[in-house]
Design a protein around this motif. Sequence first.
Motif, PDB file in Angstrom:
ATOM      1  N   ILE A   1       0.847  -1.210   0.000  1.00  0.00           N
ATOM      2  CA  ILE A   1       0.000   0.000   0.000  1.00  0.00           C
ATOM      3  C   ILE A   1       0.877   1.253   0.000  1.00  0.00           C
ATOM      4  CG2 ILE A   1      -1.595   1.365   1.439  1.00  0.00           C
ATOM      5  CD1 ILE A   1      -2.865  -1.375   2.220  1.00  0.00           C
ATOM      6  N   ILE A   2       1.965   1.205   0.788  1.00  0.00           N
ATOM      7  CA  ILE A   2       2.871   2.370   0.848  1.00  0.00           C
ATOM      8  C   ILE A   2       3.458   2.641  -0.539  1.00  0.00           C
ATOM      9  CG2 ILE A   2       5.139   3.118   1.704  1.00  0.00           C
ATOM     10  CD1 ILE A   2       4.251   1.922   4.435  1.00  0.00           C
ATOM     11  N   TYR A   3       3.854   1.562  -1.239  1.00  0.00           N
ATOM     12  CA  TYR A   3       4.419   1.761  -2.584  1.00  0.00           C
ATOM     13  C   TYR A   3       3.375   2.312  -3.555  1.00  0.00           C
ATOM     14  CZ  TYR A   3       9.063   0.010  -1.753  1.00  0.00           C
ATOM     15  OH  TYR A   3      10.358  -0.102  -1.314  1.00  0.00           O
TER      16      TYR A   3
ATOM     17  N   TRP B   1       0.853   4.183  -2.691  1.00  0.00           N
ATOM     18  CA  TRP B   1       0.711   5.596  -2.317  1.00  0.00           C
ATOM     19  C   TRP B   1       1.848   6.436  -2.879  1.00  0.00           C
ATOM     20  CZ3 TRP B   1      -2.769   8.861  -1.065  1.00  0.00           C
ATOM     21  CH2 TRP B   1      -3.925   8.440  -0.421  1.00  0.00           C
TER      22      TRP B   1
ATOM     23  N   ILE C   1       1.303   6.957  -6.486  1.00  0.00           N
ATOM     24  CA  ILE C   1       0.288   7.989  -6.740  1.00  0.00           C
ATOM     25  C   ILE C   1       0.878   9.374  -6.487  1.00  0.00           C
ATOM     26  CG2 ILE C   1      -1.919   8.943  -5.916  1.00  0.00           C
ATOM     27  CD1 ILE C   1      -2.740   5.981  -5.330  1.00  0.00           C
ATOM     28  N   MET C   2       1.621   9.504  -5.390  1.00  0.00           N
ATOM     29  CA  MET C   2       2.217  10.804  -5.050  1.00  0.00           C
ATOM     30  C   MET C   2       3.183  11.253  -6.151  1.00  0.00           C
ATOM     31  SD  MET C   2       0.884  11.741  -2.282  1.00  0.00           S
ATOM     32  CE  MET C   2       1.873  13.052  -1.674  1.00  0.00           C
TER      33      MET C   2
END
Lengths: 232, 274
Positions: free
Chosen positions: B165-167, B169, B172-173
């Motif tokens: 999920i962090i990757y 995110w 997306i960022m």
Amino acid sequence: MLNNPTPIVTCKGVTKIFGKGDLEVRALDGIDLEIMRGDFATLAGPSGSGKTTLLNMIGALDHPTAGALSFEGQSLNDFSKAKLSDLRLHKIGFIFQAYNLVPVLSALENVEFVLPLQRIPKAERKKRATQALQDVGLKGMEHRRPGALSGGQQQRVAIARALVTEPSIVLADEPTANLDSKTTAELVGLMGRLNTELGITFVIGTHDPCVMQHSKRHIEIEDGKIQSDIRN
Amino acid sequence: MPGVVQSEYKTLPITILGVDPVAEAQISSVPAKLVEGRNLNGLNDDGVVIGKNLAERLKTEIGRRVILMSQGADGLLAQQSFYIVGIFDADQGFEDMYVFTGRSLAQQYLGLDNQISQIAFTVPLDTDLPMVMDRITAAAPDLDSRDWRKLSLLLAAMDTSMGAIIYVWLGIMIVLMSIGIINTQLMAVFERTQEFGLMRALGLKPKMVLMLVTMESALLIRLGVLVAMGLAALTIWSLRGGIDLSAYAAGLEEFQQGQELFPVINPSDYIIFR
């Protein structure tokens, strides 16, 4: 005026068409013209007559749609963009209606701006820029930024910038349009003096009768065609 | 060891843990969660530390006795009376499940001599885990060695999905930032058409104008990165006291997680995108 003037710019049947089909605009229509060394010529005509387009052609800023254009005997039709840039850098000076100075640079820095591109040593650059500012009557204002100068003074800086590269020709497009009549007279006097004393060739696109009165050659253009070309 | 605990009022199923209190303090969060009494003070401590909820269910308290019953090494029922010396406050499931006592005493009462059933290690960096596991397996090939990912499959799955999920995110960022940067650059270039036109008229070659824009962009990006690094350090510093997650305490306790999150930034985070 030189005794045996040679042509700097030669236009033969120069035509420039913008747009296509129904939207086609013939800005220049078969212009034949020679700008001689030492000329102080005004290019006059109503708005949309083709003055700026012709100045752009002479200044190697644009290619003609048809016709031949040569600068000091060299045909410009086959020049690449880089070669045209070199030509503008070394041979042509520009003066614009809106001065177009870099606001964050001082008068001296604005004048010096293009000299590094000519690979002129730093000390020589400063000397030449200072002299150019002195020639246009701005001695003592070298370190002022454009914002701290009047319109007339800014245009003088623009003239100094056009002269500092020692060009063969200086092209000015409506240089006095933003100035009052007194400043206009001063500026035209200055350009006339530079023409007479230093032999600098000027071609000035203008509506201004004051500028036309001072010119040695008056070219009238309308609908992309030269209507008259009179030497005073 | 599975067993039962008996008070004057009730008998409840539990797991008995005989621990080395000194070593336990280094790997377990339970000693820090003591709310009443004291921690175990040695291998031979004959007291027990139990959970708060268990104490309430047993209707007992500090200083009272409970009886621990389990199957001994000989297969017979082993039982012994212990004084409650400490009560800890963790999540309810953990409080109800575990009872701690001194290891030597537990071995003695269960008839295990010096046998132990579990040795736990903490590995400061999760990335070192495979290497540590290899060394442990090589050192003791006959023992059943498992890392936390195998012992707690749910937690491992959560960790993996959180990483993914962090990757996502971050992706997306990066896309959003790219759009922002492209937009800013386009605006910066289009708004300066006249300036570039002037430069071209004065004799600058197209590649020189391109170089100018590129150098300006590089300078802006460098400045932006420096400012962002400074702001990141400042943010982490301002949160050095930890982020209070007590609102989500019940959920976090399911995974033996604390109620405060301490953000940390390493110099390598500035250099390498990991």
